[in-house]
Design a protein around this motif. Structure first.
Motif, PDB file in Angstrom:
ATOM      1  N   LEU A  26      10.028  -0.236  21.165  1.00 12.01           N
ATOM      2  CA  LEU A  26       8.852   0.462  20.649  1.00 12.01           C
ATOM      3  C   LEU A  26       9.191   1.881  20.206  1.00 12.01           C
ATOM      4  CD1 LEU A  26       6.113  -0.847  23.082  1.00 12.01           C
ATOM      5  CD2 LEU A  26       5.795  -0.628  20.615  1.00 12.01           C
ATOM      6  N   ASP A  27      10.147   2.502  20.878  1.00 12.33           N
ATOM      7  CA  ASP A  27      10.532   3.872  20.522  1.00 12.33           C
ATOM      8  C   ASP A  27      11.180   3.915  19.142  1.00 12.33           C
ATOM      9  OD1 ASP A  27      10.799   5.509  23.542  1.00 12.33           O
ATOM     10  OD2 ASP A  27      10.663   3.334  23.483  1.00 12.33           O
ATOM     11  N   VAL A  28      12.016   2.933  18.843  1.00  8.19           N
ATOM     12  CA  VAL A  28      12.623   2.872  17.511  1.00  8.19           C
ATOM     13  C   VAL A  28      11.535   2.757  16.456  1.00  8.19           C
ATOM     14  CG1 VAL A  28      14.037   1.456  15.967  1.00  8.19           C
ATOM     15  CG2 VAL A  28      14.842   1.956  18.275  1.00  8.19           C
ATOM     16  N   TRP A  32      10.680   5.395  13.395  1.00  5.62           N
ATOM     17  CA  TRP A  32      10.612   4.982  11.985  1.00  5.62           C
ATOM     18  C   TRP A  32       9.291   5.410  11.351  1.00  5.62           C
ATOM     19  CZ3 TRP A  32      12.584  -0.763  12.660  1.00  5.62           C
ATOM     20  CH2 TRP A  32      13.980  -0.757  12.773  1.00  5.62           C
ATOM     21  N   LEU A  33       8.201   5.370  12.154  1.00  2.00           N
ATOM     22  CA  LEU A  33       6.879   5.724  11.637  1.00  2.00           C
ATOM     23  C   LEU A  33       6.594   7.220  11.738  1.00  2.00           C
ATOM     24  CD1 LEU A  33       4.848   2.739  13.121  1.00  2.00           C
ATOM     25  CD2 LEU A  33       5.480   3.090  10.726  1.00  2.00           C
ATOM     26  N   GLY A  34       7.566   7.991  12.235  1.00  2.00           N
ATOM     27  CA  GLY A  34       7.399   9.436  12.306  1.00  2.00           C
ATOM     28  C   GLY A  34       6.547   9.909  13.465  1.00  2.00           C
ATOM     29  N   VAL A  35       6.483   9.120  14.550  1.00  5.87           N
ATOM     30  CA  VAL A  35       5.687   9.462  15.731  1.00  5.87           C
ATOM     31  C   VAL A  35       6.630   9.927  16.837  1.00  5.87           C
ATOM     32  CG1 VAL A  35       4.127   8.566  17.493  1.00  5.87           C
ATOM     33  CG2 VAL A  35       3.905   7.782  15.114  1.00  5.87           C
ATOM     34  N   SER A  36       6.397  11.113  17.396  1.00  9.62           N
ATOM     35  CA  SER A  36       7.231  11.604  18.495  1.00  9.62           C
ATOM     36  C   SER A  36       6.867  10.850  19.771  1.00  9.62           C
ATOM     37  CB  SER A  36       7.043  13.106  18.691  1.00  9.62           C
ATOM     38  OG  SER A  36       5.693  13.411  18.972  1.00  9.62           O
ATOM     39  N   VAL A  37       7.870  10.383  20.499  1.00  6.59           N
ATOM     40  CA  VAL A  37       7.625   9.487  21.622  1.00  6.59           C
ATOM     41  C   VAL A  37       8.525   9.839  22.800  1.00  6.59           C
ATOM     42  CG1 VAL A  37       9.217   7.807  20.607  1.00  6.59           C
ATOM     43  CG2 VAL A  37       7.605   7.042  22.352  1.00  6.59           C
ATOM     44  N   ALA A  53      21.234   6.797  22.169  1.00  4.30           N
ATOM     45  CA  ALA A  53      20.420   6.750  20.949  1.00  4.30           C
ATOM     46  C   ALA A  53      19.617   8.027  20.747  1.00  4.30           C
ATOM     47  CB  ALA A  53      19.479   5.547  21.007  1.00  4.30           C
ATOM     48  N   ASN A  54      19.764   8.983  21.669  1.00  3.08           N
ATOM     49  CA  ASN A  54      19.073  10.267  21.597  1.00  3.08           C
ATOM     50  C   ASN A  54      17.553  10.097  21.613  1.00  3.08           C
ATOM     51  OD1 ASN A  54      19.057  13.075  21.551  1.00  3.08           O
ATOM     52  ND2 ASN A  54      19.085  13.202  19.327  1.00  3.08           N
ATOM     53  N   LEU A  55      17.085   9.204  22.487  1.00  2.00           N
ATOM     54  CA  LEU A  55      15.653   9.010  22.673  1.00  2.00           C
ATOM     55  C   LEU A  55      15.178   9.856  23.857  1.00  2.00           C
ATOM     56  CD1 LEU A  55      15.386   5.111  22.319  1.00  2.00           C
ATOM     57  CD2 LEU A  55      14.812   6.840  20.598  1.00  2.00           C
TER      58      LEU A  55
END
Length: 361
Positions: A26-28, A32-37, A53-55
């Motif tokens: 879901l974070d990916v 992609w949609l430009g939402v900070s998570v 992945a720098n999440l």
């Protein structure tokens, strides 16, 4: 994430909090949609992948966190552990389904069910209730909620829907087939979408349903053909996948899929599937990168930690997650741009993709 601990400046900027975040499906999609998570995850191996992945990750127990830790988050998402509900698991969740549904009713009455949850045969069974706790405890309603799980959990989502609707949310939930959204595998997920003060609708299919014996050119011509394994992996040579699982109740009768068909459901045992017809200088099992591609993670997604196959199998395919998250925001995902995201480098898409999310028809 202890009581009384002020949120960090970075956490205060988070738009979406992802419970049970795993390696980042879901974070990916959110990136992609430009939402900070920010994702909450307690498994150290999944956290290792997320770090590579720098999440943004808060490593810890979802039960010890609370909505106030993320004061600016307007989107709540989550995929609670499925092991006790899936047919491949121990079945404790399925046996306790009536209990879980009674807990939902109690939570709707603002009753504390913490002590009751401790009596369940498997502690993981009760974790499915955490997203509802978050929705109830939020100081103000979330704009959108997205939840996903195995099909056996759909009755829980339907019970959630009744609670959320009583609190001003529009809700839709059901079983989605991943190949209907361009994922090159057959996989079914129970999905809930809720929007506060707005009607909610699950995303419409963009691709045709896979059916055994049917040509991919057949079916609804308004939809794109389902995607095949060979197409997703970029392999021109024809090959056959022999499943690790039996079919028709016979464990020795291994299922088979051809390269021009979607893959079987990618599970934590994906590395046990055998490849027949692959060039001799190539392994006869899917590599982690290849299994990740079948889940629609970017080709260079930096898998880390132990038991990567299990991490991959546990994740929601980012491509499906993108369609679902866009629908929760009242939008739809552009299929061509999403194709590009899936095939492109993670570093090239991590900051968001202009044009990926557009107004719904």
């Amino acid at each position: 994430m202890t009581d009384g601990q002020p949120p960090s400046p970075l956490r205060a900027q988070i738009e979406m909090v992802d419970l049970f975040a795993g390696p980042g499906g879901l974070d990916v999609a959110a990136h992609w949609l430009g939402v900070s998570v920010a994702g909450i995850e307690w498994d150290p191996d999944a956290c290792a992948t997320r770090a590579a992945a720098n999440l943004h990750t808060d490593e810890g127990d979802v039960r010890l966190a609370k909505p106030a830790d993320y004061p600016m988050a307007r989107i709540l998402s989550g995929g609670p552990p499925c092991q006790t509900y899936t047919v491949a698991g121990n079945g404790a969740g399925r046996r306790a389904l009536d209990q879980v549904l009674s807990f939902v009713d109690a939570m709707a009455r603002d009753e504390d069910v913490t002590d009751d949850l401790a009596l369940l045969d498997d502690v993981r069974t009760g974790l499915v209730l955490q997203p509802l706790r978050w929705a109830i405890e939020a100081g103000q309603p979330y704009d959108a909620i997205v939840l996903e799980q195995v099909p056996a959990v759909l009755p829980v989502w339907q019970a959630f829907a009744r609670v959320l609707e009583s609190r001003g949310y529009g809700v839709d939930c059901g079983i989605l087939h991943t190949e209907d959204y361009g994922v090159p595998q057959t996989r079914r997920r129970a999905i809930l979408i809720a929007r506060h003060g707005e009607p909610a609708k699950l995303p419409r299919p963009t691709h045709r349903r896979y059916r055994k014996g049917q040509d991919r050119a057949d079916g609804d011509q308004r939809l794109l053909p389902w995607k095949s394994m060979g197409e997703a992996l970029g392999w021109s040579d024809r090959f056959t996948v022999v499943s690790n699982y039996g079919t028709g109740g016979n464990p020795k009768d291994r299922g088979r899929r051809q390269s021009d068909q979607p893959a079987f459901t990618v599970t934590g045992k994906v590395s046990r599937n055998r490849l027949v017809g692959r060039p001799r200088n190539k392994p006869d099992r899917f590599t982690d990168e290849e299994a990740g591609k079948l889940q629609t993670f970017p080709p260079d997604y930096p898998w880390a930690g132990r038991d990567v196959a299990q991490q991959i199998g546990n994740a929601i395919p980012p491509r499906l997650a993108t369609h679902v998250l866009a629908a929760a925001l009242g939008k739809q995902a552009d299929v061509a741009m999403l194709d590009w995201c899936v095939e492109e480098s993670w570093q090239a898409t991590r900051a968001g993709v202009d044009g990926l999310m557009k107004d719904a028809d």
